[in-house]
Design a protein around this motif. Structure first.
Motif, mmCIF file in Angstrom:
data_model
loop_
_atom_site.group_PDB
_atom_site.id
_atom_site.type_symbol
_atom_site.label_atom_id
_atom_site.label_comp_id
_atom_site.label_asym_id
_atom_site.label_seq_id
_atom_site.Cartn_x
_atom_site.Cartn_y
_atom_site.Cartn_z
ATOM 1 N N THR A 154 14.180 -6.402 8.240
ATOM 2 C CA THR A 154 13.058 -5.625 7.695
ATOM 3 C C THR A 154 11.845 -6.529 7.482
ATOM 4 N N GLY A 176 17.396 0.781 4.505
ATOM 5 C CA GLY A 176 18.539 -0.099 4.274
ATOM 6 C C GLY A 176 19.837 0.632 4.047
ATOM 7 N N GLU A 177 19.786 1.831 3.540
ATOM 8 C CA GLU A 177 21.000 2.602 3.258
ATOM 9 C C GLU A 177 20.567 4.041 2.991
ATOM 10 N N PRO A 178 21.518 4.940 2.966
ATOM 11 C CA PRO A 178 21.132 6.321 2.666
ATOM 12 C C PRO A 178 20.529 6.390 1.261
ATOM 13 N N ASP A 203 11.770 7.969 4.890
ATOM 14 C CA ASP A 203 13.120 7.398 4.808
ATOM 15 C C ASP A 203 13.445 6.943 6.222
ATOM 16 N N THR A 204 13.402 5.624 6.426
ATOM 17 C CA THR A 204 13.432 5.094 7.792
ATOM 18 C C THR A 204 14.827 4.584 8.135
ATOM 19 N N TRP A 205 15.459 5.200 9.105
ATOM 20 C CA TRP A 205 16.761 4.712 9.556
ATOM 21 C C TRP A 205 16.574 3.802 10.764
ATOM 22 N N TRP A 206 17.160 2.615 10.668
ATOM 23 C CA TRP A 206 17.191 1.697 11.814
ATOM 24 C C TRP A 206 18.146 0.575 11.492
ATOM 25 N N GLN A 207 18.227 -0.429 12.347
ATOM 26 C CA GLN A 207 19.205 -1.505 12.211
ATOM 27 C C GLN A 207 18.620 -2.811 12.761
ATOM 28 N N THR A 208 19.273 -3.915 12.407
ATOM 29 C CA THR A 208 18.886 -5.200 12.989
ATOM 30 C C THR A 208 18.842 -5.057 14.518
ATOM 31 N N ASP A 223 27.265 4.000 12.691
ATOM 32 C CA ASP A 223 27.019 4.894 11.557
ATOM 33 C C ASP A 223 27.576 6.295 11.831
ATOM 34 N N ILE A 231 22.142 10.551 7.548
ATOM 35 C CA ILE A 231 22.995 9.390 7.839
ATOM 36 C C ILE A 231 24.043 9.283 6.737
ATOM 37 N N ARG A 267 28.260 3.620 7.192
ATOM 38 C CA ARG A 267 28.995 2.952 8.266
ATOM 39 C C ARG A 267 30.369 3.567 8.475
ATOM 40 N N ASN A 293 27.766 -1.805 3.301
ATOM 41 C CA ASN A 293 26.366 -1.973 2.964
ATOM 42 C C ASN A 293 26.255 -2.202 1.452
ATOM 43 N N ARG A 353 24.083 -5.891 4.919
ATOM 44 C CA ARG A 353 25.313 -5.670 5.665
ATOM 45 C C ARG A 353 26.292 -6.794 5.467
HETATM 46 O O1 PRX Z 1 24.193 1.983 7.900
HETATM 47 C C1 PRX Z 1 22.826 1.967 8.262
HETATM 48 C C2 PRX Z 1 22.019 1.425 7.113
HETATM 49 O O2 PRX Z 1 21.871 0.042 7.356
HETATM 50 C C3 PRX Z 1 22.510 -0.320 8.587
HETATM 51 C C4 PRX Z 1 21.717 -1.390 9.266
HETATM 52 O O3 PRX Z 1 21.705 -2.538 8.488
HETATM 53 P P1 PRX Z 1 20.811 -3.785 8.887
HETATM 54 O O4 PRX Z 1 21.046 -4.107 10.308
HETATM 55 O O5 PRX Z 1 21.070 -4.833 7.887
HETATM 56 O O6 PRX Z 1 19.339 -3.275 8.778
HETATM 57 C C5 PRX Z 1 18.847 -2.847 7.558
HETATM 58 C C6 PRX Z 1 17.380 -2.544 7.686
HETATM 59 C C7 PRX Z 1 16.997 -1.739 8.836
HETATM 60 C C8 PRX Z 1 22.580 0.957 9.347
HETATM 61 O O7 PRX Z 1 23.588 0.924 10.335
HETATM 62 N N1 PRX Z 1 20.687 2.034 7.016
HETATM 63 C C9 PRX Z 1 19.503 1.442 7.262
HETATM 64 N N2 PRX Z 1 18.493 2.291 6.978
HETATM 65 C C10 PRX Z 1 19.040 3.445 6.557
HETATM 66 C C11 PRX Z 1 20.440 3.281 6.589
HETATM 67 N N3 PRX Z 1 21.270 4.287 6.255
HETATM 68 C C12 PRX Z 1 20.725 5.449 5.878
HETATM 69 N N4 PRX Z 1 19.401 5.667 5.811
HETATM 70 C C13 PRX Z 1 18.521 4.711 6.131
HETATM 71 N N5 PRX Z 1 17.222 4.946 6.033
#
Ligand code: PRX
Length: 678
Positions: free
Chosen positions: A343, A419-421, A443-448, A532, A544, A547, A553, A558
């Motif tokens: 992030t 970062g999480e729900p 509320d932004t969902w994404w991952q590394t 996820d 979402i 995991r 989380n 993570r």
């Molecule tokens: O489970 C999801 C959760 O964080 C995971 C990704 O973690 P990381 O790679 O450390 O990146 C965190 C920052 C982007 C995902 O597989 N996650 C991340 N954002 C959300 C989320 N779960 C729900 N809602 C979100 N907005």
């Protein structure tokens, strides 16, 4: 179906049970205000849908047009090449990420605009304009060159949140050295593993970092990681390899504490940079040049080095910052993450700086010296866009409304979560107490691995529902599927996959293409599996559910259960360990370790503390189990696999329901239950 797990996606894992409250939340729809929409880049659902459709129908055309907003030394020949699981974007193009974050603003009125407003934990302030940041980055880049760092070399960065961290990262990008930032909370062992995997040539660190009123000994941890003398392990003298590829350590003076400087190896940053020229043209790099490696936990004991390359990643972070944060020149944007996590990479540095935004960077803890520190920063700096994590929000709810209520936060116009729900209660609190009902929440969902935001409201266009990340970003084609890959019906829980490549996607796991393919592209061949669980409601909104693999989380970070388990079994007292998550009001999930001891070790509180300390020194304080339970044996299937589902249930509720017919030794379960009741 993920091979690593036999769980069906249930929302229990992160403790954010969407149950009744989320179903109610689904009925609550928050439309962006007319005022917000009118000024936003994308101001209606129709406009979002039109752009989204175009991005899916012809991604090459769509992204080619968007990529023209970046500065290129040479234009690409081909937009994308996809030979699953390997993607290439903007083939033949030459570009530099630091140039896009700095140089290109210098010929515009942004030149003398604040790029970084930095605040130290002790309230020091530093402001770097784009021109000043450019100068400092160029000087640091020349220092790197003078230390023998070349394009393609890896540089590890282990620092606190000071401007030099941003400068170091951008200096690497400027000369094409691949940076690997290691979060300042990681231990010496974790540094060593990451540095050795990346075969880094140089480490940039600082003497120490301020955190919650104390000092974290960063340089000391680096010294420990690099040491080569033998160590006593299990009563035997064992050789310790250190980090053989490291040639130099560049040390920023931050705290002024006493540290050891090893002649010939260690160099003070301020001395090296004193006479460095600020003339350092940005290297003209291939679009696919590796920009960075960032290690993240997976389902084995060894963290994965996620590789991101230059052009696609830059485009992804640039576009999402532009549209999701709706960034404008007059914004004061603050993302509270640490640059040690993705992030911070994407939304403190590359995304906002490539947009020419003003970024607030804060060094310290959210509650130091008082629980209102964040709100105080928002008020004093006039923050307009604020991006934080649900775990922080929940901690603030607990601390009480009097803290935000003391401050005038009327500058805020947009709030973000990552970062999480986010549970609907936390969402509503964020909306009413912090946003005063007028700020949209993204509320932004994404991952590394995804590099940039994938599912999120576009704030002027998409109505939000508390707890839902809503709809996909441009070019992103997510789907919720069953075990067999067929699409789920509305509201049916399943596995979240992304069907098509996107520009900022990871390009691999460093030096491990097989693991890359197995981890992400083998469950559903050719399709990216996120790890996820999710469901999609009847309006197509994504919810979402956390995991579905053996990744937990904790406070938005993570952690692989295997990683913590292998740290535990590395202790001389431990025979076997199983780590699971249990719902936690603040952290989302807390870690519970079930541990069997070797003969002769007393299962007492002292040993629990020692084991927690041991995990802290092997990985870092964030990985310390919240709870350690000693047990005579672990429940296993007949084939010898630990039955984590049972342990999870036991850790969460103290009771075990469901099918236990494959359990080898029922008496173990009875004993674990009895231990719970004690
Ligand atoms: O489970 C999801 C959760 O964080 C995971 C990704 O973690 P990381 O790679 O450390 O990146 C965190 C920052 C982007 C995902 O597989 N996650 C991340 N954002 C959300 C989320 N779960 C729900 N809602 C979100 N907005």
């Amino acid at each position: 179906m993920p091979k690593s797990s036999n769980k069906t996606p249930k929302p229990s894992q992160n403790g954010q049970s969407p149950s009744i409250e989320s179903i109610l939340a689904e009925k609550r729809l928050f439309k962006p205000s007319k005022k917000f929409s009118e000024q936003a880049r994308i101001s209606s659902m129709a406009q979002y849908e039109k752009m989204y459709r175009a991005s899916i129908k012809d991604p090459e055309k769509f992204f080619a047009k968007q990529a023209e907003e970046l500065a290129w030394f040479k234009k690409w020949r081909k937009v994308v090449e996809w030979k699953a699981p390997f993607a290439k974007w903007f083939i033949g193009g030459k570009i530099n990420a630091a140039y896009n974050c700095l140089d290109r603003h210098l010929s515009t009125p942004r030149k003398n605009k604040a790029a970084i407003i930095w605040e130290g934990e002790n309230f020091e302030q530093r402001v770097l304009t784009y021109a000043q940041l450019h100068r400092e980055v160029s000087r640091a880049a020349n220092v790197l060159k003078s230390l023998g760092v070349k394009t393609g070399d890896r540089v590890a960065i282990y620092m606190g949140m000071t401007p030099e961290l941003a400068i170091a990262v951008l200096a690497c990008a400027r000369i094409g050295a691949t940076h690997s930032v290691i979060f300042g909370g990681f231990s010496a062992e974790a540094i060593r593993d990451r540095v050795n995997d990346a075969e880094a040539k140089l480490i940039i660190t600082s003497d120490g970092a301020y955190r919650r009123g104390t000092i974290v000994d960063l340089k000391r941890n680096v010294d420990l990681a690099l040491r080569t003398e033998a160590m006593m392990i299990d009563g035997k003298s064992q050789p310790y390899g250190g980090c053989p590829t490291i040639e130099k350590v560049l040390v920023v003076k931050r705290t002024g504490q006493d540290i050891d400087m090893f002649p010939g190896r260690d160099i003070w940053w301020h001395e090296a940079i004193k006479d460095a020229s600020h003339d350092c043209p940005a290297a003209e790099l291939d679009s696919e040049h590796p920009l960075y490696i960032l290690y993240t936990s997976g389902t084995t004991g060894k963290p994965k080095g996620i590789v991101h390359t230059t052009a696609g990643y830059l485009l992804g972070t640039y576009l999402t910052t532009k549209y999701v944060f709706d960034i404008r020149d007059e914004d004061v944007y603050w993302c509270t993450a640490d640059v040690g996590w993705v992030t911070g990479h994407s939304y403190i540095l590359y995304g906002p700086l490539s947009n020419g935004a003003t970024v607030v960077m804060y060094e310290g803890a959210p509650t130091y010296p008082a629980p209102d520190r964040f709100w105080d920063i928002i008020e004093r700096h006039g923050v307009t866009v604020f991006y934080t994590a649900p775990t922080a929000i929940r901690a603030f709810i607990r601390a009480g409304n009097e803290h935000p209520n003391k401050h005038d936060m009327s500058s805020l116009r947009l709030l973000g979560s990552v970062g999480e729900p986010i549970n609907p209660e936390a969402w509503m609190w964020y909306h009413t107490v912090i946003g005063k009902g007028k700020c949209p929440i993204v509320d932004t969902w994404w991952q590394t691995e995804t590099g940039a935001i994938m599912i999120s409201p576009i704030p002027g266009a998409i109505p939000t529902k508390p707890g839902s990340a809503t709809l996909p970003f441009f070019g992103v084609e997510p789907e919720v599927v069953r075990k067999d890959g067929t699409p789920c019906k509305p509201n049916e829980g399943g596995y979240l996959v992304i069907k098509k490549p996107w520009p900022s996607m990871l390009r691999g796991i460093y030096k491990d293409p097989e693991r890359f393919e197995k981890q992400y592209f083998s469950e559903y061949p050719g399709i990216y599996f996120t790890g996820d669980g999710a469901r999609r409601d009847k309006n197509g909104y994504f919810w979402i559910m956390g995991r579905v693999d053996d990744v937990i989380n904790v406070s938005g970070h993570r952690l692989g259960t295997m990683e913590v388990e292998s740290a535990l079994v590395g202790h001389e007292a431990v025979a076997e360990a199983a780590v699971v998550g249990r719902p936690d009001e603040i952290k989302g999930s807390a870690l519970v370790a079930f541990v069997t001891l070797k003969q002769g070790w007393p299962p007492d509180e002292t040993l629990k503390e020692r084991l927690r300390g041991h995990v802290g020194s092997m990985i870092g304080p964030i990985a310390k189990p919240d709870d350690i339970r000693f047990t005579d044996a672990l429940p296993k299937t007949r084939s010898g696999k630990i039955m984590r589902r049972l342990l999870r249930e036991l850790a969460s509720t103290g009771a075990v329901a469901g099918d236990t017919t494959t359990l080898e030794d029922f008496s173990v379960l009875e004993k674990l239950r009895a231990g719970e009741e004690e």
